[in-house]
Design a protein around this motif. Structure first.
Motif, PDB file in Angstrom:
ATOM      1  N   GLU A  89      26.668  30.211  40.286  1.00 46.47           N
ATOM      2  CA  GLU A  89      27.358  30.321  41.566  1.00 46.47           C
ATOM      3  C   GLU A  89      26.566  29.743  42.723  1.00 46.47           C
ATOM      4  N   THR A  97      22.307  32.629  40.748  1.00 48.20           N
ATOM      5  CA  THR A  97      23.278  33.690  40.510  1.00 48.20           C
ATOM      6  C   THR A  97      24.411  33.198  39.616  1.00 48.20           C
ATOM      7  N   GLN A  99      28.208  34.986  37.513  1.00 47.08           N
ATOM      8  CA  GLN A  99      29.086  36.128  37.284  1.00 47.08           C
ATOM      9  C   GLN A  99      29.343  36.304  35.796  1.00 47.08           C
ATOM     10  N   THR A 100      29.695  37.515  35.400  1.00 46.54           N
ATOM     11  CA  THR A 100      30.071  37.770  34.010  1.00 46.54           C
ATOM     12  C   THR A 100      30.707  39.146  33.879  1.00 46.54           C
ATOM     13  N   ARG A 140      27.335  44.992  44.694  1.00 52.95           N
ATOM     14  CA  ARG A 140      28.792  44.895  44.584  1.00 52.95           C
ATOM     15  C   ARG A 140      29.405  44.067  45.715  1.00 52.95           C
ATOM     16  N   VAL A 143      29.147  40.479  44.602  1.00 54.48           N
ATOM     17  CA  VAL A 143      30.135  40.229  43.549  1.00 54.48           C
ATOM     18  C   VAL A 143      31.535  40.127  44.148  1.00 54.48           C
ATOM     19  N   TYR A 146      32.096  36.693  45.710  1.00 55.11           N
ATOM     20  CA  TYR A 146      32.346  35.668  44.703  1.00 55.11           C
ATOM     21  C   TYR A 146      33.743  35.805  44.114  1.00 55.11           C
ATOM     22  N   PHE A 147      34.137  37.051  43.818  1.00 50.40           N
ATOM     23  CA  PHE A 147      35.444  37.302  43.215  1.00 50.40           C
ATOM     24  C   PHE A 147      36.562  36.863  44.168  1.00 50.40           C
ATOM     25  N   VAL A 188      37.834  43.823  42.871  1.00 50.47           N
ATOM     26  CA  VAL A 188      36.999  43.504  41.708  1.00 50.47           C
ATOM     27  C   VAL A 188      37.126  44.612  40.666  1.00 50.47           C
ATOM     28  N   TRP A 192      33.513  43.857  36.045  1.00 50.17           N
ATOM     29  CA  TRP A 192      33.078  42.521  36.477  1.00 50.17           C
ATOM     30  C   TRP A 192      31.873  42.627  37.406  1.00 50.17           C
ATOM     31  N   GLY A 193      30.888  41.781  37.176  1.00 52.32           N
ATOM     32  CA  GLY A 193      29.692  41.807  38.011  1.00 52.32           C
ATOM     33  C   GLY A 193      28.976  40.477  37.964  1.00 52.32           C
ATOM     34  N   GLY A 194      27.692  40.516  38.248  1.00 52.00           N
ATOM     35  CA  GLY A 194      26.914  39.280  38.258  1.00 52.00           C
ATOM     36  C   GLY A 194      25.433  39.580  38.226  1.00 52.00           C
TER      37      GLY A 194
END
Length: 232
Positions: A89, A97, A99-100, A140, A143, A146-147, A188, A192-194
């Motif tokens: 990202e 960074t 995400q996954t 969070r 995240v 990004y989301f 989110v 889901w996180g990163g």
């Protein structure tokens, strides 16, 4: 019989032999390495994340098809290594960074052993970047940002998919996606996180003629960066 095909701008010559069944077999590959680009110590930025950003921009400008794709290597609680391609990202002085799904095999591995290695490869430029270091969870808020930036169909996929679990067939997957598409859920999902990969070492590799590659490595040392040239 033999058939030879010239592929790409780097004079990649592939020779295929035909076996008794008439199927092509790869007999060998020869790459004529070019010295169009070099990498020397005086070219490097003192900060490795800025050097990476420079190379990333050049990869984008060169038309690399997926410049933000990286191979992520982890080691799970069973001691077995695993590697997979992911999209990174962002990068800054804190690290890289990505995400996954927090229930995925990679997340389980990173919980057991919070260290990782990544590799970027840009074949059009004959460049590679290798990074190793410790890994920490993103907060969070990061995240969520990004989301929110992801396209709506991607957000739907994230809500629908329990990554790497077994599913009966493609139809079942599409039903799960349709269900998520019709759901009133927003924001989110909890799964889901990163992560952030903090840079311990980062190596910049430039392909050169006769395989005399330029390899320069940054290593964190006493709050600063030590830069060393490595033998190819």
């Amino acid at each position: 019989m033999r058939s030879c095909q010239l592929l790409g701008s780097f004079d990649v010559l592939i020779c295929r032999g035909l076996d008794a069944l008439g199927q092509g077999t790869l007999l060998g590959a020869m790459v004529t390495w070019q010295d169009e680009r070099t990498l020397s110590e005086d070219q490097l930025d003192p900060e490795p994340h800025r050097q990476f950003a420079t190379w990333l921009r050049e990869a984008i400008d060169a038309g690399e098809p997926m410049p933000n794709a990286m191979a992520l290597a982890t080691c799970g609680p069973d001691g077995v290594p695993a590697v997979r391609m992911v999209l990174f990202e962002d990068v800054d002085e804190r690290g890289f960074t990505f995400q996954t799904n927090l229930e995925s095999p990679k997340a389980i591995a990173l919980t057991a052993l919070p260290r990782a290695a990544v590799v970027f490869f840009w074949p059009l430029l004959l460049r590679q970047v290798r990074v190793t270091g410790a890994v920490t969870l993103l907060d969070r808020d990061e995240v969520a940002a990004y989301f929110a930036a992801a396209a709506t169909p991607i957000q739907t996929m994230i809500r629908a998919c329990h990554q790497s679990t077994v599913i009966a067939d493609r139809a079942a997957l599409e039903r799960a996606y349709l269900y998520a598409q019709r759901s009133s859920d927003s924001g989110v999902p909890a799964h889901w996180g990163g992560y952030r990969l903090h840079i311990d070492t980062i190596e910049f590799w430039q392909g050169r003629q006769n395989w005399l590659q330029d390899r320069l490595r940054y290593t964190r040392a006493a709050g600063d960066w030590r830069i060393e040239r490595l033998v190819p």
